[in-house]
Motif scaffolding. Structure first.
Motif, mmCIF file in Angstrom:
data_model
loop_
_atom_site.group_PDB
_atom_site.id
_atom_site.type_symbol
_atom_site.label_atom_id
_atom_site.label_comp_id
_atom_site.label_asym_id
_atom_site.label_seq_id
_atom_site.Cartn_x
_atom_site.Cartn_y
_atom_site.Cartn_z
ATOM 1 N N LEU A 135 11.992 9.327 5.876
ATOM 2 C CA LEU A 135 11.401 8.180 6.125
ATOM 3 C C LEU A 135 9.954 8.272 5.848
ATOM 4 C CD1 LEU A 135 12.391 6.767 9.536
ATOM 5 C CD2 LEU A 135 12.682 5.593 7.299
ATOM 6 N N GLY A 136 9.163 9.366 6.040
ATOM 7 C CA GLY A 136 7.851 9.407 5.510
ATOM 8 C C GLY A 136 7.973 9.510 3.773
ATOM 9 N N GLY A 137 8.894 10.004 3.283
ATOM 10 C CA GLY A 137 8.932 10.138 1.738
ATOM 11 C C GLY A 137 9.383 8.946 1.342
ATOM 12 N N LEU A 138 9.998 7.920 1.931
ATOM 13 C CA LEU A 138 10.488 6.834 1.650
ATOM 14 C C LEU A 138 9.241 5.761 1.674
ATOM 15 C CD1 LEU A 138 12.617 4.641 0.764
ATOM 16 C CD2 LEU A 138 13.053 4.209 3.272
ATOM 17 N N GLY A 139 8.439 5.944 2.735
ATOM 18 C CA GLY A 139 7.147 5.219 2.886
ATOM 19 C C GLY A 139 6.270 5.418 1.870
ATOM 20 N N VAL A 140 6.127 6.904 1.445
ATOM 21 C CA VAL A 140 5.311 7.218 0.279
ATOM 22 C C VAL A 140 5.630 6.373 -1.022
ATOM 23 C CG1 VAL A 140 4.303 9.061 -1.009
ATOM 24 C CG2 VAL A 140 4.307 9.034 1.424
ATOM 25 N N ALA A 141 6.963 6.494 -1.151
ATOM 26 C CA ALA A 141 7.508 6.010 -2.503
ATOM 27 C C ALA A 141 7.428 4.484 -2.770
ATOM 28 C CB ALA A 141 8.844 6.296 -2.733
ATOM 29 N N LEU A 142 7.231 3.778 -1.374
ATOM 30 C CA LEU A 142 7.183 2.249 -1.648
ATOM 31 C C LEU A 142 5.837 1.877 -1.550
ATOM 32 C CD1 LEU A 142 9.984 1.334 1.110
ATOM 33 C CD2 LEU A 142 10.289 1.059 -1.257
ATOM 34 N N GLY A 143 4.912 2.618 -0.921
ATOM 35 C CA GLY A 143 3.516 1.985 -1.096
ATOM 36 C C GLY A 143 2.390 3.136 -0.782
ATOM 37 N N GLY A 144 2.700 4.113 -1.048
ATOM 38 C CA GLY A 144 1.647 5.417 -0.896
ATOM 39 C C GLY A 144 1.240 5.749 0.560
ATOM 40 N N SER A 145 0.371 6.441 0.529
ATOM 41 C CA SER A 145 -0.076 6.963 2.000
ATOM 42 C C SER A 145 -0.258 5.907 2.859
ATOM 43 C CB SER A 145 -1.166 7.888 1.792
ATOM 44 O OG SER A 145 -0.998 8.899 0.683
ATOM 45 N N ALA A 146 -0.786 4.873 2.703
ATOM 46 C CA ALA A 146 -1.179 3.806 3.508
ATOM 47 C C ALA A 146 0.068 3.127 4.302
ATOM 48 C CB ALA A 146 -1.905 2.511 2.634
ATOM 49 N N THR A 147 1.124 3.220 3.437
ATOM 50 C CA THR A 147 2.087 2.428 3.798
ATOM 51 C C THR A 147 3.002 3.444 4.706
ATOM 52 O OG1 THR A 147 2.719 1.241 1.897
ATOM 53 C CG2 THR A 147 4.585 1.629 3.385
#
Length: 444
Positions: A135-147
């Protein structure tokens, strides 16, 4: 726990993108320092104010901190200082949050269910590890660290109302000591374990504890503690105000005088010190030197997680195991042998099998030790007991990882894994050598 896993993925990615590798490593390690320094104080806070209040408050602070950083990263690029500050805040809050979480099960369910709760918590940890990282990797992939930070904050936010919905049981009285109020169960009672450690009630007002250092039943160690009434018509002696420092000393005396908890905490500390380095940074270096690659290392880590999950499932299903003290010691000794053997296997297949054994044995030992810690502790002292037990595994053991990496650079994986196995095995030796711990049983 899932939110925490997403948070650390976001923090590590943001740190790597904002600085050098060494700076990123410093940001990731900085949270361990306040956690180690403040954990004992966190245990006092949990026992004085009640684990439910402390868990809810600290979880809300974690949520607010992560969402604030996510908002700042959406509109600006503040750099490493913000990430380091967030890591420090998380370390400070964890120092309060973790002892309170450890003290919470005893206020939610009966002693005969604490081992099952410990197993269920182990399953939750494994589930969070499996789900949180992707999930963390998906968040980074979708919108970077902020997401990714925003996702972590939202997951933690969901946990706050769930914690608020938790209702507490009445704190059982022990030895006639004061108990917490039951409306919100203000968890500030301070009662000694009368079966193991409490001497006869004190007859005069004086420093808490007896000649052996065990806490006395009449010890004034909490906000509601009282001193004995004066006899023969003498005026009552004014009660000395309870302080956090006195509560801390009383908790340490309680642990030191307990015939099971004191050696159990030593066992847990030795097991964690011998386990954390090799199974974290050591495994990555071992995979690199053996040529297993990232996929091979992933298989080894997955095998370890599967073994630990199976051990947690066993305890959650059974609720108890016979001769828990001896079984935990034997599992810890077996796991230490497997840790030493991991550095000697040449292929990925054999390493997966050894890692499965490590996870099963170390997971079983950890679950049994955690269950014994819960069932042997007086609920009024459980925050402080959890803090002392966790200060090594959650505060000091992570700081040993750079030392493990340096030692592998000097001497290689074999000697370092063997040395770690010896340290881990000493925990099992201590558990077997102390009669009361060896004979300790979980309630049925």
């Amino acid at each position: 726990m899932i939110g925490d896993n997403v948070f650390y993925i976001a923090l590590s990615w943001a740190a790597v993108r904002s600085g050098t590798p060494s700076q990123a490593g410093l940001v990731m390690a900085v949270s361990a320092v306040p956690r180690a320094l403040l954990m004992l104080g966190g245990g006092v806070v949990a026992d004085r104010f009640g684990p439910r209040r402390v868990v809810i408050g600290s979880d809300a602070v974690r949520c607010a901190a992560v969402l604030t950083v996510a908002a700042l990263l959406f509109v600006a690029h503040p750099g490493l200082w913000l990430l380091a500050l967030l890591a420090v805040v998380f370390g400070i809050v964890d120092a309060v949050f973790m002892p309170a979480v450890g003290a919470l099960p005893a206020r939610v369910t009966g002693r005969d269910q604490l081992a099952r709760v410990q197993g269920m918590r182990g399953l939750a940890v494994r589930f969070a590890n499996v789900v949180g990282a992707p999930l963390g990797g998906l968040g980074v992939a979708l919108g970077g660290s902020a997401t990714a930070f925003a996702l972590a904050g939202l997951l933690i936010a969901v946990s706050v109302p769930l914690l608020i919905s938790v209702r507490m049981r009445e704190t059982p009285q022990a030895g006639g000591a004061n108990t917490a109020d039951t409306a919100d169960t203000a968890d500030t009672a301070n009662t000694a374990d009368t079966a193991d450690t409490a001497p006869a009630p004190v007859e005069a007002v004086g420093p808490p504890g007896d000649a052996d250092g065990a806490p006395a039943r009449g010890d004034a160690s909490g906000p509601h503690a009282r001193v004995p009434d004066a006899e023969d018509g003498a005026p009552a002696v004014p009660e000395r105000p309870a302080t956090a420092w006195r509560d801390l000393r009383d908790g340490l005396r309680y642990i030191r005088g307990h015939r099971v908890l004191a050696p159990l905490i030593v066992t847990i500390a030795l097991g964690d010190l011998g386990f954390v380095g090799p199974l974290n940074v050591g495994l990555a270096l071992l995979a690199d030197r053996r040529g297993w690659g990232a996929s091979g290392m992933g298989l080894v880590v997955a095998a370890f997680g599967a073994g630990a999950g199976a051990a947690a499932l066993l305890l959650a299903w059974r609720g108890t195991l016979p001769r828990a003290g001896s079984a935990g010691a034997a599992a810890l000794l077996g796991g230490s042998v497997a840790i030493g053997a991991l550095a000697q296997v040449p292929g990925v297949g054999a390493a997966v099998g050894v890692a499965l054994a490590i996870g099963l044995l170390a997971g079983l030992s950890g679950a049994l030790c955690g269950a014994l810690l819960q069932t042997q502790s007086d609920p009024a002292y459980l925050g402080r007991v959890t803090a002392v037990a966790g200060i090594v595994s959650l505060g000091l053991a992570p700081l040993s990882m750079p030392l493990t990496a340096a030692a592998i650079g000097w001497w290689g994986t074999g000697p370092v894994f063997a040395g770690s196995a010896v340290v881990c095995g000493l925990g099992g030796v201590v558990a077997l050598a102390v009669r009361d711990l060896r004979r300790a049983e979980l309630p049925r």
